[in-house]
Structures are given as C-alpha cells and as structure tokens.
Design a protein around this motif. Structure first.
Motif, short mmCIF file in Angstrom:
data_model
loop_
_atom_site.label_atom_id
_atom_site.label_comp_id
_atom_site.label_asym_id
_atom_site.label_seq_id
_atom_site.Cartn_x
_atom_site.Cartn_y
_atom_site.Cartn_z
N LEU A 58 29.92 30.65 64.27
CA LEU A 58 31.35 30.45 64.10
C LEU A 58 32.05 31.79 63.93
N ALA A 59 31.54 32.63 63.06
CA ALA A 59 32.17 33.94 62.82
C ALA A 59 32.23 34.74 64.12
N GLY A 60 31.12 34.82 64.81
CA GLY A 60 31.09 35.58 66.07
C GLY A 60 32.04 35.01 67.11
N ASP A 61 32.07 33.69 67.22
CA ASP A 61 32.95 33.05 68.20
C ASP A 61 34.42 33.28 67.88
N VAL A 62 34.77 33.20 66.59
CA VAL A 62 36.16 33.43 66.18
C VAL A 62 36.55 34.88 66.50
N GLU A 82 27.97 40.02 64.10
CA GLU A 82 27.70 38.59 63.84
C GLU A 82 26.66 38.06 64.81
N ASP A 83 26.66 38.55 66.04
CA ASP A 83 25.62 38.16 66.99
C ASP A 83 24.25 38.60 66.49
N ARG A 84 24.17 39.78 65.90
CA ARG A 84 22.89 40.23 65.33
C ARG A 84 22.49 39.37 64.14
N PRO A 114 30.36 18.89 62.28
CA PRO A 114 31.77 18.55 62.49
C PRO A 114 32.73 19.33 61.57
N GLU A 115 32.31 19.65 60.36
CA GLU A 115 33.17 20.43 59.47
C GLU A 115 33.36 21.84 60.01
N LEU A 116 32.29 22.44 60.54
CA LEU A 116 32.43 23.77 61.12
C LEU A 116 33.27 23.72 62.39
N GLN A 117 33.15 22.65 63.15
CA GLN A 117 33.98 22.51 64.35
C GLN A 117 35.45 22.47 63.96
N ALA A 118 35.78 21.66 62.96
CA ALA A 118 37.17 21.56 62.50
C ALA A 118 37.66 22.89 61.94
N LEU A 119 36.79 23.58 61.21
CA LEU A 119 37.16 24.87 60.64
C LEU A 119 37.41 25.89 61.75
N LYS A 144 33.92 33.51 52.56
CA LYS A 144 33.16 32.26 52.55
C LYS A 144 31.69 32.52 52.87
N ASP A 145 31.46 33.36 53.87
CA ASP A 145 30.10 33.68 54.28
C ASP A 145 29.31 34.28 53.12
#
Length: 184
Positions: A58-62, A82-84, A114-119, A144-145
């Motif tokens: 999620l972090a990397g994608d954002v 984040e990829d690493r 689903p919670e991570l998807q919504a986030l 958060k991380d």
C-alpha cells in the motif's frame, strides 16, 4: 490482545496484533554439541505478516501514484524503499512456506484486505487534492506503519522475522522524518 487504531479521514481502522510467537525448540545433536534451533510461528504472527506485506505494498503504491501526480523525488525515493520493505517481507514469508503469489502479482492499488483497499482509495483521493495533502498522507502512512511494525516486533520477538521488522521500523522512521521536513 494489543490493537493499533488509526483514523484517516472518514476511515477508522483497527488492526490487531494478537497471539504470541510459537515455541522455540532447541536440541543437541552429535557429540560436538551443535545447537539446532527451530522456530514455529503462531497463526496470529503469520496473519500479521500477511497484513504487513500488504501494508508495505500500500505504501509503495500510494507513493508511486503521488510521484506520477506531482513528480516530487521524495515519493519516488520512498516508493523504492517501500519496494525493498515489501521484498524483505516476501522473502520472510517464503522462508516460512507462505504462498505470496497473491501479493506479488496484484496490480498497483489492488489489495486482498478490504480495509487496506478502502484506505488506499481514500489516501489517493486525499493526496490528489494538493501536494501538501499528499505529503501529509505520506506522514500518516509512516506513522501508522511504525505502530503496526512495533506491534509485530513484539509478537515475533527473538526471531528472524522480528529482525526484519526492526529494519523496516528504522526505515519508516527515516521516511516519516523526510515527510515532516518537507511539511515544516
């Protein structure tokens, strides 16, 4: 059961860090007294690892999406980091015999949880408002991380997995500091 709570915009998420690490069995083999240690992980630790893998994704994608929107190097640099982090957790999962294909082959912005998807969806919408909003989303992700990683370390204490999490925690602290410096 420890539980981290995080609120972002209209989404409130609670992420549990339940259970304890499985037992460690040591034994002596042969006459040279070589110590063999085997670690088993509880279902809770495994579930938490799976969650942490997706959280790193999620972090990397954002950050990749924000780099595409704004062209700020900080998003590109931290997305690479984040990829690493993601790769390190995938490697841990694979050594534990966990099938990780569902995470490795998911498209950017697609999550099993689903919670991570919504986030993710809310973070992208918020960060798209302005570069300042995107930087604030970055700081929120890292905060958060760090909470989630600290809880994961506690649950897997004394294992290679805990060591991997400790490395991620240090990286997240650096990321947070970088975002806060730009916001100051």
């Amino acid at each position: 059961m420890k539980q981290a709570q995080w609120k972002f915009g209209g989404i409130e998420a609670r992420f549990g860090a339940g259970g304890t690490q499985g037992g460690q069995n040591g034994g002596l083999q042969g006459e040279d007294a070589t110590v063999v240690t085997e670690v088993s992980y509880s279902d809770e630790v495994v579930a938490e690892l799976i969650y942490m893998i997706e959280e790193e994704k999620l972090a990397g994608d954002v950050y990749e999406a924000f780099y595409d929107m704004y062209g700020l190097k900080i998003f590109d640099n931290i997305a690479t980091s984040e990829d690493r982090h993601f790769d390190a957790l995938i490697a841990q999962a694979e050594t534990m015999g966990i099938d990780t294909d569902q995470f490795v082959f998911n498209e950017p912005g697609v999550f099993e949880d689903p919670e991570l998807q919504a986030l993710y969806d809310e973070m992208i919408a918020t960060g798209a408002l302005s570069v300042t909003d995107a930087l604030e989303v970055g700081a929120a992700i890292e905060t958060k991380d760090m909470v989630d990683i600290a809880a994961a370390i506690d649950e897997a204490e004394g294992t290679a997995l805990a060591d991997a999490y400790a490395n991620l925690l240090a990286g997240s602290a650096n990321h947070l500091q970088a975002f806060e410096a730009l916001l100051a």
